[in-house]
Design a protein around this motif. Structure first.
Motif, PDB file in Angstrom:
ATOM      1  N   ALA A 514       7.919  69.024  32.867  1.00 58.95           N
ATOM      2  CA  ALA A 514       8.997  69.337  33.806  1.00 58.95           C
ATOM      3  C   ALA A 514       9.198  68.204  34.811  1.00 58.95           C
ATOM      4  O   ALA A 514      10.335  67.849  35.146  1.00 58.95           O
ATOM      5  CB  ALA A 514       8.697  70.648  34.535  1.00 58.95           C
ATOM      6  N   ALA A 515       8.098  67.613  35.293  1.00 58.67           N
ATOM      7  CA  ALA A 515       8.209  66.495  36.237  1.00 58.67           C
ATOM      8  C   ALA A 515       8.887  65.290  35.593  1.00 58.67           C
ATOM      9  O   ALA A 515       9.726  64.626  36.216  1.00 58.67           O
ATOM     10  CB  ALA A 515       6.820  66.116  36.750  1.00 58.67           C
ATOM     11  N   LEU A 516       8.537  65.000  34.345  1.00 60.95           N
ATOM     12  CA  LEU A 516       9.159  63.870  33.657  1.00 60.95           C
ATOM     13  C   LEU A 516      10.656  64.102  33.443  1.00 60.95           C
ATOM     14  O   LEU A 516      11.471  63.183  33.583  1.00 60.95           O
ATOM     15  CB  LEU A 516       8.465  63.636  32.317  1.00 60.95           C
ATOM     16  N   ILE A 517      11.026  65.343  33.118  1.00 54.53           N
ATOM     17  CA  ILE A 517      12.444  65.650  32.927  1.00 54.53           C
ATOM     18  C   ILE A 517      13.204  65.493  34.241  1.00 54.53           C
ATOM     19  O   ILE A 517      14.301  64.926  34.278  1.00 54.53           O
ATOM     20  CB  ILE A 517      12.601  67.066  32.356  1.00 54.53           C
ATOM     21  N   ILE A 518      12.619  65.991  35.326  1.00 56.69           N
ATOM     22  CA  ILE A 518      13.274  65.878  36.633  1.00 56.69           C
ATOM     23  C   ILE A 518      13.455  64.418  37.010  1.00 56.69           C
ATOM     24  O   ILE A 518      14.501  64.015  37.547  1.00 56.69           O
ATOM     25  CB  ILE A 518      12.443  66.622  37.699  1.00 56.69           C
ATOM     26  N   GLN A 519      12.455  63.605  36.738  1.00 53.30           N
ATOM     27  CA  GLN A 519      12.561  62.193  37.090  1.00 53.30           C
ATOM     28  C   GLN A 519      13.700  61.528  36.317  1.00 53.30           C
ATOM     29  O   GLN A 519      14.363  60.612  36.826  1.00 53.30           O
ATOM     30  CB  GLN A 519      11.243  61.482  36.801  1.00 53.30           C
ATOM     31  N   GLY A 520      13.959  61.992  35.116  1.00 52.44           N
ATOM     32  CA  GLY A 520      15.029  61.400  34.327  1.00 52.44           C
ATOM     33  C   GLY A 520      16.416  61.889  34.701  1.00 52.44           C
ATOM     34  O   GLY A 520      17.387  61.136  34.629  1.00 52.44           O
ATOM     35  N   ILE A 521      16.525  63.165  35.119  1.00 53.22           N
ATOM     36  CA  ILE A 521      17.848  63.733  35.394  1.00 53.22           C
ATOM     37  C   ILE A 521      18.156  63.779  36.884  1.00 53.22           C
ATOM     38  O   ILE A 521      19.175  64.363  37.282  1.00 53.22           O
ATOM     39  CB  ILE A 521      17.957  65.153  34.805  1.00 53.22           C
ATOM     40  N   LEU A 522      17.301  63.186  37.723  1.00 50.49           N
ATOM     41  CA  LEU A 522      17.494  63.252  39.171  1.00 50.49           C
ATOM     42  C   LEU A 522      18.874  62.754  39.610  1.00 50.49           C
ATOM     43  O   LEU A 522      19.529  63.394  40.437  1.00 50.49           O
ATOM     44  CB  LEU A 522      16.384  62.479  39.887  1.00 50.49           C
TER      45      LEU A 522
END
Length: 801
Positions: A514-522
């Motif tokens: 989830a953290a990696l996804i957030i970092q990509g879609i921020l």
């Protein structure tokens, strides 16, 4: 912008009315707090959640390697494909195919040819030549046969030909074959009969007929006595004089080849056809009987107390039972109809709970974050986020057996809510969303608390994202927490240690994912929700931004003023726990509207030339007020984040432009008493507003006012600075400039102290140096003396700073 402020006031008034009036109905109270459009959104939101619940069928409520403790009973009858049984059925089908034989016509023709050659050899003139032919063949010369066949007339030829034809017919009916075990067939036949083809398959134009006979009726070539017996019978077709030689031919040829030849190709074709049509192997399981049993470790062949989890074969059985149960529910069986009715009641109950939670969610939004409901795009963005995560949860619940995978969409929702909205609101909304998810997936207490813990910690840690590693760090810490929580509940539920650890690993991996996804879609989150994280604010604080470069180049005085205000505002915000970085960046851009008419503002004027001296107070007022509107237009032109726009519009609030108001009053005609003919109303010289709506913009208003006032002081001592700051703060407070922002008197006192300290650092007093005498001027003629004088001034100056 101004319309939004009016709407906020209306929403707050409705909220107060909702708290004050307890006699209204629940629906009226909900509509009053939330509004008509958000009410429609709530109903649509609930309907879409209902649609999400209808996606597919739930998977089995078990996971691989999960201990079960007791046997699982089948709810319906069902079957399972048994590969071993299927293979056995195919093998049995192949074995049951009989051997197929065809008549060996080549052998019959060869025997007929041998006998015809003997008949022709006997037609020679001397017995010696007949013996010579016999020596070249495998039959012995017989004088009686020679005398019988030599110079045979037509009658003897006819008898010979009839005998030969009778032999050929008899050979075609003979059942002499090799042993079945020697035939090239895999597997060997277990049939008690064989099939004989009446004609050769290669003969075209003739229909092949089959004759089934018992295997025991075959005469095996290895049985010489049986073959010899058949030869004696066949010899009865010939005259007595020919029987001895004919017997030798038959014995020789039948010892080499049988009269029936195994048809390998046809036999394997029939075997393949039977194998294809073989019955499938299935295992049957009855309703009400256990079909999955607990497994235990074994040592020395004895079971131990430690239970093993479900094996892949068990999961396959459970899936088949689930499918059979769903098929049963879709049938018209009376019991299935009753079960469907019961399921509808369960769905109605779930829908009621979800409706209560949805209403609670939007009431919570209306009370504590009404700006979401004031603009339709914000409402749609908020509802769309939760719906997308809800659909993802439902798909995971349908397709996967591990409930820990649900952590990823839940943590994504918590992260985006924290990035887009205040932390306190994000925590509350996340908890309500987790409860909704738990109701839908029928989660146990362990999963529910794990989801809550993960969402709460995510909301706490992602409040201010100032570095790119902040999101990953938050994901790692959240993963550690959810892994610990999941493992602890595994121990509480007495799960096998390895299974509990695997659940913990999956939970941690989902949090990191989830953290990696957030970092990509921020960046997309910021654009959709029209917010700016600390990372974005840090980018806009860079002096190389085009708008800041233009401000420094075209209005250097305003740029310097903005830099000072940024430092002061950040320190003041940190003193009360507000967003210092936001206040700093907002201060840098709050006066960008002065670029358009920079020469009309004091900080940019040169050589004491005041352009307002040639203008009327009203015209000067329009220019001063115009820098707010011009600033908003520049902000839109340069794509400034929406979060910075309020600093441009609110940093003056609705304050009075005192200087030009006084000038306008002074220019009014006077009457005989010496007073002015009329008093100019302050309302005519006020900024259009709005008043500050946040603590950060309120602090910027104070910083802007006190910095300008202190800069105008002839001798800015600490006492004077403190007096000016206090007076301006009291003036703004009495003028009602802080009525619309959530800043308290206690916080204003802390802001006042911070501003005094900052201004004392910027505008500290200087030492007044005595006038230089003639001797002193002469003493500074040398470089050494000048250096000493400068150093002395620095030493006197340092304590003052």
């Amino acid at each position: 912008m101004f319309g939004l402020t009016k709407k906020r006031k209306i929403r707050r008034q409705r909220a107060k009315q909702f708290k004050a009036e307890s006699t209204v109905s629940a629906w009226e109270a909900f509509v009053r707090v939330v509004g008509i459009w958000p009410t429609i959104t709530t109903i649509a939101f609930l309907g879409l959640i209902g649609a999400a619940m209808s996606i597919g069928e739930r998977t089995i409520p078990y996971s691989l390697n999960e201990p079960i403790g007791q046997p699982i009973v089948a709810r319906v009858d069902f079957t399972q494909d048994d590969p071993e049984q299927a293979a056995a059925n195919k093998l049995a089908a192949r074995e049951a195919v009989p051997n197929y034989y065809r008549v060996n016509n080549d052998l019959i023709d060869r025997i007929a040819g041998d006998l015809t050659a003997i008949f022709q050899a006997a037609q020679v003139e001397s017995f010696e030549l007949f013996q010579k032919h016999a020596a070249e063949a495998f039959w012995s010369p017989d004088a009686g046969l020679y005398r019988y066949l030599n110079n045979a007339d037509e009658a003897k030829k006819t008898v010979f030909q009839n005998s030969l034809n009778s032999l050929k017919t008899a050979l075609a009916k003979e059942r002499i074959a090799r042993p079945t075990a020697e035939e090239r067939r895999d597997p060997p036949s277990t049939a008690l009969e064989v099939v004989v083809l009446s004609t050769s398959e290669t003969e075209k134009g003739e229909e092949v007929q089959e004759e089934t006979i018992a295997t025991i009726q075959l005469i095996q070539m290895v049985s010489k006595d049986a073959v010899a017996g058949r030869v004696q019978i066949l010899l009865q077709k010939f005259p007595p004089d020919m029987r001895k030689t004919a017997g030798e031919v038959l014995t020789h040829r039948l010892s080499e080849q049988p009269t029936l030849v195994f048809d390998e190709k046809l036999t394997h074709e029939r075997m393949a056809a039977k194998e294809k049509n073989a019955a499938p192997g299935v295992k049957s399981f009855e309703q009400g009987k256990p079909f999955v049993f607990p497994r235990y470790k074994e040592e020395d062949g004895l079971p131990q107390r430690e239970e093993l989890g479900l094996a892949p074969t068990d999961i396959e059985l459970l899936t088949l039972e689930q499918q059979a149960y769903q098929n049963f529910l879709n049938s018209e069986d009376p019991e299935a109809v009753a079960l469907r009715t019961q399921q509808r009641y369960e769905q109605i109950g779930t829908g009621v709970i979800l409706a209560i939670l949805c209403i609670s969610l939007f009431v919570y939004v209306g009370l504590y974050q009404p700006r979401i409901l004031e603009v339709r795009t914000r409402t749609i963005a908020f509802a769309g986020l939760l719906l997308a995560c809800f659909f993802a949860v439902r798909l995971i619940d349908v397709r996967l057996t591990r409930p820990e995978f649900i952590l990823t969409p839940v943590l994504l929702a918590a992260s985006i809510l924290t990035i887009a909205y205040p932390r306190r609101f994000a925590c509350g909304a996340t908890i309500i969303f987790v409860i909704m998810v738990s109701v839908v997936i029928r989660a146990n207490m362990g999963i529910t608390i794990t989801l809550m813990a993960g969402g709460y910690v995510t909301a706490l840690m992602l409040n201010h994202i100032r570095t790119r590693t902040k999101i990953l760090t938050a994901g790692l810490l959240t993963g550690l927490l959810v892994a610990t929580t999941s493992f602890a509940f595994g121990l509480i539920d007495r799960q096998e240690l390895g299974f509990a650890l695997s659940k913990a690993y999956i939970a941690a991996a989902c949090a990191v994912l989830a953290a990696l996804i957030i970092q990509g879609i921020l960046p997309f989150v910021e654009r959709i929700f029209k917010v700016a994280t600390a990372l974005t604010l840090l980018e806009y604080r860079d002096a190389n931004r085009p708008l800041l470069q233009r401000l420094a180049r075209e209005a250097p005085g305003t740029y310097n003023h903005s830099l000072v205000l940024g430092t002061m505002a950040e320190a003041a915000c940190e003193a009360i726990g507000a967003n210092g970085l936001l206040a700093h960046v907002g201060s840098l851009y709050h006066d960008i509207g002065k670029i358009q008419k920079r020469e009309y503002f004091a900080e940019n004027q040169e050589a004491s030339i005041n352009r307002h001296d040639k203008l009327t107070p009203t015209m000067s007022l329009l220019i001063i007020l115009g820098h707010v509107k011009d600033g908003l237009e520049l902000a839109k032109e340069y794509g400034l984040p929406r979060i910075l726009h309020p600093f441009i519009a609110e940093h003056h609030g609705t304050t009075v432009v005192k200087y030009f108001h006084t000038m306008a009053s002074e220019k009014q005609p006077k009457i005989s008493s010496g007073k002015h003919d009329r008093e100019v109303a302050e309302a005519e010289f006020r900024y259009p507003g709005p008043k500050p709506l946040s603590r950060e913009t309120a602090i910027l208003m104070l910083c802007d006012g006190v910095e300008s006032a202190v800069r105008a002081l002839p001798e800015p001592t600490a006492g004077r600075i403190e007096t000016v700051v206090h007076q301006i703060l009291q003036a703004r407070l009495k003028d009602g400039q802080f009525d619309d922002c959530p800043i308290t008197l206690k916080e204003l006192h802390a802001v006042e102290d911070s501003l005094v300290k900052s201004l004392c650092r910027f505008y500290h007093g200087r030492v007044a140096y005595p006038k230089e005498t003639k001797a002193a001027k002469e003493s500074l003629a040398t470089p050494e003396a000048a250096h000493d004088e400068i150093k002395e001034k620095e030493e006197h100056t340092e304590p003052a700073s």
